[in-house]
Scaffold this motif. Structure first.
Motif, mmCIF file in Angstrom:
data_model
loop_
_atom_site.group_PDB
_atom_site.id
_atom_site.type_symbol
_atom_site.label_atom_id
_atom_site.label_comp_id
_atom_site.label_asym_id
_atom_site.label_seq_id
_atom_site.Cartn_x
_atom_site.Cartn_y
_atom_site.Cartn_z
ATOM 1 N N PRO A 149 2.859 6.447 -15.375
ATOM 2 C CA PRO A 149 2.030 7.497 -14.776
ATOM 3 C C PRO A 149 0.730 6.918 -14.216
ATOM 4 O O PRO A 149 0.115 6.053 -14.832
ATOM 5 C CB PRO A 149 1.724 8.422 -15.972
ATOM 6 N N GLY A 150 0.370 7.361 -13.020
ATOM 7 C CA GLY A 150 -0.895 6.931 -12.416
ATOM 8 C C GLY A 150 -0.839 5.599 -11.701
ATOM 9 O O GLY A 150 -1.865 5.127 -11.196
ATOM 10 N N TYR A 151 0.381 4.991 -11.622
ATOM 11 C CA TYR A 151 0.472 3.698 -10.941
ATOM 12 C C TYR A 151 0.130 3.855 -9.457
ATOM 13 O O TYR A 151 0.584 4.786 -8.795
ATOM 14 C CB TYR A 151 1.880 3.113 -11.109
ATOM 15 N N PHE A 152 -0.681 2.941 -8.959
ATOM 16 C CA PHE A 152 -1.164 3.036 -7.572
ATOM 17 C C PHE A 152 -0.009 3.011 -6.565
ATOM 18 O O PHE A 152 0.076 3.864 -5.671
ATOM 19 C CB PHE A 152 -2.124 1.866 -7.303
ATOM 20 N N LEU A 153 0.883 2.023 -6.698
ATOM 21 C CA LEU A 153 1.924 1.836 -5.681
ATOM 22 C C LEU A 153 3.165 2.626 -6.099
ATOM 23 O O LEU A 153 4.066 2.114 -6.751
ATOM 24 C CB LEU A 153 2.242 0.341 -5.536
ATOM 25 N N ASN A 154 3.187 3.892 -5.693
ATOM 26 C CA ASN A 154 4.246 4.799 -6.146
ATOM 27 C C ASN A 154 5.028 5.389 -4.978
ATOM 28 O O ASN A 154 5.559 6.498 -5.078
ATOM 29 C CB ASN A 154 3.640 5.914 -7.007
ATOM 30 N N ASP A 155 5.121 4.633 -3.881
ATOM 31 C CA ASP A 155 5.788 5.151 -2.686
ATOM 32 C C ASP A 155 6.292 3.961 -1.856
ATOM 33 O O ASP A 155 5.489 3.102 -1.475
ATOM 34 C CB ASP A 155 4.784 5.992 -1.884
ATOM 35 N N PHE A 156 7.597 3.915 -1.602
ATOM 36 C CA PHE A 156 8.165 2.780 -0.856
ATOM 37 C C PHE A 156 7.659 2.728 0.585
ATOM 38 O O PHE A 156 7.465 1.642 1.136
ATOM 39 C CB PHE A 156 9.703 2.851 -0.885
ATOM 40 N N MET A 157 7.472 3.896 1.209
ATOM 41 C CA MET A 157 7.033 3.884 2.608
ATOM 42 C C MET A 157 5.581 3.401 2.720
ATOM 43 O O MET A 157 5.207 2.726 3.668
ATOM 44 C CB MET A 157 7.190 5.281 3.229
ATOM 45 N N PHE A 158 4.777 3.753 1.721
ATOM 46 C CA PHE A 158 3.389 3.277 1.687
ATOM 47 C C PHE A 158 3.371 1.743 1.551
ATOM 48 O O PHE A 158 2.618 1.052 2.261
ATOM 49 C CB PHE A 158 2.676 3.951 0.514
ATOM 50 N N ALA A 159 4.211 1.220 0.658
ATOM 51 C CA ALA A 159 4.294 -0.242 0.491
ATOM 52 C C ALA A 159 4.756 -0.893 1.792
ATOM 53 O O ALA A 159 4.191 -1.909 2.231
ATOM 54 C CB ALA A 159 5.261 -0.575 -0.650
ATOM 55 N N ARG A 160 5.789 -0.313 2.405
ATOM 56 C CA ARG A 160 6.294 -0.849 3.682
ATOM 57 C C ARG A 160 5.182 -0.900 4.727
ATOM 58 O O ARG A 160 4.992 -1.897 5.421
ATOM 59 C CB ARG A 160 7.436 0.063 4.175
ATOM 60 N N ASP A 161 4.406 0.185 4.809
ATOM 61 C CA ASP A 161 3.360 0.250 5.829
ATOM 62 C C ASP A 161 2.261 -0.785 5.572
ATOM 63 O O ASP A 161 1.730 -1.371 6.528
ATOM 64 C CB ASP A 161 2.762 1.664 5.887
ATOM 65 N N ILE A 162 1.921 -1.009 4.328
ATOM 66 C CA ILE A 162 0.883 -2.014 4.025
ATOM 67 C C ILE A 162 1.396 -3.416 4.382
ATOM 68 O O ILE A 162 0.680 -4.214 5.003
ATOM 69 C CB ILE A 162 0.463 -1.932 2.543
ATOM 70 N N ILE A 163 2.628 -3.695 4.013
ATOM 71 C CA ILE A 163 3.192 -5.026 4.325
ATOM 72 C C ILE A 163 3.243 -5.229 5.842
ATOM 73 O O ILE A 163 2.882 -6.286 6.363
ATOM 74 C CB ILE A 163 4.603 -5.172 3.686
ATOM 75 N N THR A 164 3.650 -4.182 6.544
ATOM 76 C CA THR A 164 3.729 -4.271 8.010
ATOM 77 C C THR A 164 2.334 -4.475 8.604
ATOM 78 O O THR A 164 2.132 -5.318 9.482
ATOM 79 C CB THR A 164 4.350 -2.982 8.587
ATOM 80 N N GLU A 165 1.382 -3.684 8.133
ATOM 81 C CA GLU A 165 0.016 -3.778 8.675
ATOM 82 C C GLU A 165 -0.575 -5.174 8.453
ATOM 83 O O GLU A 165 -1.173 -5.749 9.367
ATOM 84 C CB GLU A 165 -0.874 -2.730 7.989
ATOM 85 N N LEU A 166 -0.386 -5.729 7.251
ATOM 86 C CA LEU A 166 -0.994 -7.028 6.958
ATOM 87 C C LEU A 166 -0.256 -8.164 7.671
ATOM 88 O O LEU A 166 -0.873 -9.139 8.094
ATOM 89 C CB LEU A 166 -1.044 -7.273 5.445
ATOM 90 N N GLY A 167 1.065 -8.035 7.782
ATOM 91 C CA GLY A 167 1.845 -9.037 8.533
ATOM 92 C C GLY A 167 1.665 -10.464 8.026
ATOM 93 O O GLY A 167 1.599 -11.404 8.813
ATOM 94 N N ILE A 168 1.611 -10.626 6.706
ATOM 95 C CA ILE A 168 1.422 -11.961 6.124
ATOM 96 C C ILE A 168 2.807 -12.529 5.780
ATOM 97 O O ILE A 168 3.572 -11.889 5.056
ATOM 98 C CB ILE A 168 0.545 -11.872 4.847
ATOM 99 N N PRO A 169 3.127 -13.712 6.298
ATOM 100 C CA PRO A 169 4.505 -14.207 6.146
ATOM 101 C C PRO A 169 4.960 -14.350 4.698
ATOM 102 O O PRO A 169 6.139 -14.148 4.413
ATOM 103 C CB PRO A 169 4.484 -15.584 6.836
#
Ligand SMILES: O=C(O)C(=O)[C@H](O)CO
Ligand SMILES: [Mg+2]
Length: 260
Positions: A149-169
């Motif tokens: 409960p209360g874990y920050f990263l609780n959404d796959f699409m949110f994680a996908r968007d952060i990874i895409t935005e940062l674009g770090i190999p």
């Protein structure tokens, strides 16, 4: 055919931690993962891997005081020094075991708080840069709120968007099928969409988190789908055996002994 890594934090709990490596190899696993090795010396862990011919495919950065409810630091702006220290602590273990992927946990924080989001991105950038010279990737994992409960990263699409935005190999997604099914469902379509950014996959039965067999998910179909999608890393068996670990390995028989 998928290759499976035994998760030694959850499986083979009939044995003390270091003896679980021997038990996993005896049961036909060629690779292992676990949450935290930090109660043991790096060379002790490395020796168990070597003597059993096992590959280490993943472990987590130190998460803080786990029993007090800490689940990592990455999205906690006030804990950036701890985050950096956690990388320094993990590196000797990574070097000793040859692991190529580290899971950086986000921590308990509000995903809708811009300060937490900024901290998370800053932590990912810092961690990826720190381990990049060592040929190591950082993976981040969405976790369902029933387990944490209360874990920050609780959404796959949110994680996908952060990874895409940062674009770090050397930053990827840890796609735990158990969490995806609980959080969102539609697992196959999400695997198809996110496969290019997936750095590691984990499995468990839903809803029990026992063996990946016979419950809500059709795992033989999903394993075949991973082959169709060309996934060529290990699949971590992050489940709690319902009873004796070896007695519950019927599902694994067709895959025993397969290496990447
Ligand atoms: O809980 C999970 O699914 C994980 O993979 C974490 O590493 C541990 O909480
Ligand atoms: Mg997981």
């Amino acid at each position: 055919m998928p290759r499976f890594a035994a998760n030694l934090s959850m499986m083979f709990n009939e044995h003390p931690f270091l003896d679980r490596f021997d038990a996993a190899a005896k049961a036909g696993f060629t690779a292992v993962e676990f949450l935290f090795p930090y109660e043991h010396k790096p060379e002790e862990v490395a020796q168990r891997l070597e003597r059993n011919g096992l590959k280490q495919v993943l472990f987590n950065l130190p998460p803080g005081d786990w029993n007090a409810g800490e689940k990592g630091f990455a999205a906690r702006p006030e804990k950036f020094d701890d985050l950096r220290q956690s990388l320094h602590t993990a590196l000797p273990y990574a070097e000793a075991t040859g692991v190529r992927r580290l899971h950086m946990m986000a921590g308990i924080a509000d995903r809708h708080d811009p300060k937490a989001v900024d901290a998370f991105k800053k932590s990912i950038e810092w961690a990826a840069d720190f381990v990049g010279d060592h040929g190591i990737d950082i993976v981040i994992e969405p976790i369902n709120g029933r387990d944490v409960p209360g874990y920050f990263l609780n959404d796959f699409m949110f994680a996908r968007d952060i990874i895409t935005e940062l674009g770090i190999p050397n930053v990827g997604l840890q796609f735990d099928i158990y969490h995806c099914q609980i959080l969102h469902g539609d697992v196959t379509m999400r695997l198809r969409e996110m496969m290019p950014m997936i750095g590691h996959i984990q499995i468990a039965g839903v809803p029990s988190r026992n063996e990946p067999a016979g419950e809500e998910l059709n795992y033989p179909f999903l394993f075949a789908e991973l082959d169709r999608l060309g996934y060529d890393n290990y699949v971590g068996c992050e489940y709690r055996p319902a009873g004796d670990t070896v007695a519950g390995l019927g599902w694994f028989k067709p895959y025993a002994g397969v290496k990447v």
